[in-house]
Design a protein around this motif. Structure first.
Motif, PDB file in Angstrom:
ATOM      1  N   ALA A   7      -3.962 -17.148   1.985  1.00  0.00           N
ATOM      2  CA  ALA A   7      -2.754 -17.058   0.879  1.00  0.00           C
ATOM      3  C   ALA A   7      -3.686 -17.278  -0.519  1.00  0.00           C
ATOM      4  CB  ALA A   7      -1.878 -18.056   0.991  1.00  0.00           C
ATOM      5  N   GLU A   8      -4.693 -18.067  -0.532  1.00  0.00           N
ATOM      6  CA  GLU A   8      -5.349 -18.293  -1.782  1.00  0.00           C
ATOM      7  C   GLU A   8      -6.414 -17.043  -2.105  1.00  0.00           C
ATOM      8  OE1 GLU A   8      -5.250 -20.743  -3.908  1.00  0.00           O
ATOM      9  OE2 GLU A   8      -3.298 -21.354  -3.006  1.00  0.00           O
ATOM     10  N   ALA A   9      -6.803 -16.572  -1.078  1.00  0.00           N
ATOM     11  CA  ALA A   9      -7.480 -15.056  -1.510  1.00  0.00           C
ATOM     12  C   ALA A   9      -6.833 -14.088  -1.965  1.00  0.00           C
ATOM     13  CB  ALA A   9      -8.355 -14.790  -0.012  1.00  0.00           C
ATOM     14  N   LEU A  10      -5.399 -13.869  -1.427  1.00  0.00           N
ATOM     15  CA  LEU A  10      -4.425 -13.084  -1.692  1.00  0.00           C
ATOM     16  C   LEU A  10      -3.803 -13.206  -3.025  1.00  0.00           C
ATOM     17  CD1 LEU A  10      -2.529 -10.554  -0.913  1.00  0.00           C
ATOM     18  CD2 LEU A  10      -1.073 -11.957  -0.009  1.00  0.00           C
ATOM     19  N   LYS A  11      -3.764 -14.587  -3.409  1.00  0.00           N
ATOM     20  CA  LYS A  11      -3.331 -14.986  -4.784  1.00  0.00           C
ATOM     21  C   LYS A  11      -4.259 -14.464  -5.645  1.00  0.00           C
ATOM     22  CE  LYS A  11      -1.866 -18.964  -7.621  1.00  0.00           C
ATOM     23  NZ  LYS A  11      -1.657 -20.468  -7.544  1.00  0.00           N
ATOM     24  N   ALA A  12      -5.655 -14.837  -5.564  1.00  0.00           N
ATOM     25  CA  ALA A  12      -6.875 -14.525  -6.379  1.00  0.00           C
ATOM     26  C   ALA A  12      -6.992 -12.711  -6.740  1.00  0.00           C
ATOM     27  CB  ALA A  12      -8.030 -14.886  -5.890  1.00  0.00           C
ATOM     28  N   ASN A  18      -2.723  -7.263  -9.977  1.00  0.00           N
ATOM     29  CA  ASN A  18      -1.478  -6.800  -9.941  1.00  0.00           C
ATOM     30  C   ASN A  18      -1.305  -7.592 -11.293  1.00  0.00           C
ATOM     31  OD1 ASN A  18       1.293  -7.444  -9.971  1.00  0.00           O
ATOM     32  ND2 ASN A  18       1.270  -7.010  -7.861  1.00  0.00           N
ATOM     33  N   PRO A  19      -0.678  -6.714 -12.301  1.00  0.00           N
ATOM     34  CA  PRO A  19      -0.262  -6.916 -13.711  1.00  0.00           C
ATOM     35  C   PRO A  19       0.771  -7.930 -13.926  1.00  0.00           C
ATOM     36  CG  PRO A  19      -0.783  -4.650 -13.669  1.00  0.00           C
ATOM     37  CD  PRO A  19      -0.774  -5.374 -12.170  1.00  0.00           C
ATOM     38  N   GLU A  20       1.786  -7.532 -13.035  1.00  0.00           N
ATOM     39  CA  GLU A  20       3.274  -8.251 -12.959  1.00  0.00           C
ATOM     40  C   GLU A  20       2.683  -9.645 -12.474  1.00  0.00           C
ATOM     41  OE1 GLU A  20       7.586  -8.360 -10.708  1.00  0.00           O
ATOM     42  OE2 GLU A  20       5.875  -6.904  -9.833  1.00  0.00           O
ATOM     43  N   PHE A  21       2.151  -9.895 -11.536  1.00  0.00           N
ATOM     44  CA  PHE A  21       1.754 -11.255 -10.791  1.00  0.00           C
ATOM     45  C   PHE A  21       1.112 -12.179 -12.043  1.00  0.00           C
ATOM     46  CE2 PHE A  21      -0.333 -14.402  -8.640  1.00  0.00           C
ATOM     47  CZ  PHE A  21       0.509 -15.135  -7.691  1.00  0.00           C
ATOM     48  N   ASP A  65       9.077 -16.111  -8.718  1.00  0.00           N
ATOM     49  CA  ASP A  65       9.001 -14.735  -8.647  1.00  0.00           C
ATOM     50  C   ASP A  65       7.427 -14.411  -8.058  1.00  0.00           C
ATOM     51  OD1 ASP A  65      11.568 -14.351  -9.731  1.00  0.00           O
ATOM     52  OD2 ASP A  65      10.953 -13.866 -11.631  1.00  0.00           O
ATOM     53  N   MET A  66       6.591 -15.329  -8.321  1.00  0.00           N
ATOM     54  CA  MET A  66       5.249 -15.324  -8.071  1.00  0.00           C
ATOM     55  C   MET A  66       5.166 -15.452  -6.397  1.00  0.00           C
ATOM     56  SD  MET A  66       2.623 -16.937 -10.901  1.00  0.00           S
ATOM     57  CE  MET A  66       3.636 -18.408 -10.735  1.00  0.00           C
ATOM     58  N   GLN A  67       6.201 -16.249  -5.974  1.00  0.00           N
ATOM     59  CA  GLN A  67       6.123 -16.641  -4.452  1.00  0.00           C
ATOM     60  C   GLN A  67       6.660 -15.389  -3.776  1.00  0.00           C
ATOM     61  OE1 GLN A  67       4.708 -19.304  -2.917  1.00  0.00           O
ATOM     62  NE2 GLN A  67       5.094 -17.954  -1.353  1.00  0.00           N
ATOM     63  N   SER A  68       7.673 -14.866  -4.437  1.00  0.00           N
ATOM     64  CA  SER A  68       8.204 -13.471  -3.767  1.00  0.00           C
ATOM     65  C   SER A  68       7.120 -12.549  -3.763  1.00  0.00           C
ATOM     66  CB  SER A  68       9.430 -13.387  -4.579  1.00  0.00           C
ATOM     67  OG  SER A  68       9.970 -12.172  -4.128  1.00  0.00           O
ATOM     68  N   ILE A  69       6.641 -12.344  -4.685  1.00  0.00           N
ATOM     69  CA  ILE A  69       5.444 -11.123  -4.684  1.00  0.00           C
ATOM     70  C   ILE A  69       4.598 -11.758  -3.647  1.00  0.00           C
ATOM     71  CG2 ILE A  69       3.412 -10.029  -5.785  1.00  0.00           C
ATOM     72  CD1 ILE A  69       5.106 -10.289  -8.515  1.00  0.00           C
ATOM     73  N   LEU A  70       3.961 -12.966  -3.535  1.00  0.00           N
ATOM     74  CA  LEU A  70       2.967 -13.495  -2.711  1.00  0.00           C
ATOM     75  C   LEU A  70       3.398 -13.118  -1.062  1.00  0.00           C
ATOM     76  CD1 LEU A  70       0.064 -14.661  -2.279  1.00  0.00           C
ATOM     77  CD2 LEU A  70       1.317 -16.669  -2.425  1.00  0.00           C
ATOM     78  N   SER A  71       4.765 -13.535  -0.878  1.00  0.00           N
ATOM     79  CA  SER A  71       5.128 -13.366   0.383  1.00  0.00           C
ATOM     80  C   SER A  71       5.260 -11.938   0.928  1.00  0.00           C
ATOM     81  CB  SER A  71       6.560 -13.870   0.294  1.00  0.00           C
ATOM     82  OG  SER A  71       6.640 -15.499   0.242  1.00  0.00           O
ATOM     83  N   GLN A  75       3.124 -10.607   4.101  1.00  0.00           N
ATOM     84  CA  GLN A  75       4.065  -9.821   5.163  1.00  0.00           C
ATOM     85  C   GLN A  75       3.565  -8.411   5.547  1.00  0.00           C
ATOM     86  OE1 GLN A  75       8.086  -9.656   4.043  1.00  0.00           O
ATOM     87  NE2 GLN A  75       8.567 -11.629   5.229  1.00  0.00           N
ATOM     88  N   THR A  76       3.210  -7.778   4.447  1.00  0.00           N
ATOM     89  CA  THR A  76       2.640  -6.565   4.592  1.00  0.00           C
ATOM     90  C   THR A  76       1.193  -6.499   5.076  1.00  0.00           C
ATOM     91  OG1 THR A  76       1.870  -6.331   2.152  1.00  0.00           O
ATOM     92  CG2 THR A  76       3.956  -5.204   3.040  1.00  0.00           C
ATOM     93  N   SER A  77       0.275  -7.754   4.622  1.00  0.00           N
ATOM     94  CA  SER A  77      -1.098  -7.840   5.239  1.00  0.00           C
ATOM     95  C   SER A  77      -1.137  -8.181   6.620  1.00  0.00           C
ATOM     96  CB  SER A  77      -1.702  -8.890   4.444  1.00  0.00           C
ATOM     97  OG  SER A  77      -1.752  -8.335   3.091  1.00  0.00           O
ATOM     98  N   THR A  78      -0.062  -8.764   7.184  1.00  0.00           N
ATOM     99  CA  THR A  78      -0.136  -9.178   8.451  1.00  0.00           C
ATOM    100  C   THR A  78       0.453  -8.458   9.584  1.00  0.00           C
ATOM    101  OG1 THR A  78       1.555 -10.945   8.259  1.00  0.00           O
ATOM    102  CG2 THR A  78      -0.461 -11.780   7.978  1.00  0.00           C
ATOM    103  N   VAL A  79       0.987  -7.377   9.157  1.00  0.00           N
ATOM    104  CA  VAL A  79       1.766  -6.374  10.042  1.00  0.00           C
ATOM    105  C   VAL A  79       1.089  -5.247  10.344  1.00  0.00           C
ATOM    106  CG1 VAL A  79       3.504  -4.678  10.084  1.00  0.00           C
ATOM    107  CG2 VAL A  79       4.196  -6.949   8.783  1.00  0.00           C
TER     108      VAL A  79
END
Length: 79
Positions: A7-12, A18-21, A65-71, A75-79
């Protein structure tokens, strides 16, 4: 077999790409900075107390909103 995404790597990655994030994170930090300023005021005015209340709500919204984007990305990264 897919490996779980850190999750931390994805956040980075989101901060970098991601401009929105990134914008949500900046707004979150601005709210936090202003809340810290208000917290140093010994006797805040009614307006400052209202501002503090509104900033706390905004800060939480940005975090959600950030948590929603991260989630969604997790989900798409582990599918």
């Amino acid at each position: 077999m897919n490996t779980p995404v850190d999750a931390e790597a994805l956040k980075a990655e989101l901060i970098a790409n991601n401009p929105e994030f990134r914008q949500l994170l900046e707004k979150h930090h601005l709210c936090d900075d202003r809340l810290n300023q208000i917290s140093t005021i010994q006797y805040p005015t009614d307006q400052e107390q209202l501002e503090e209340h509104d900033l706390k709500k905004l800060k939480l919204k940005y975090k959600d909103d950030m948590q929603s984007i991260l989630s969604r990305m997790l989900q798409t990264s582990t599918v």
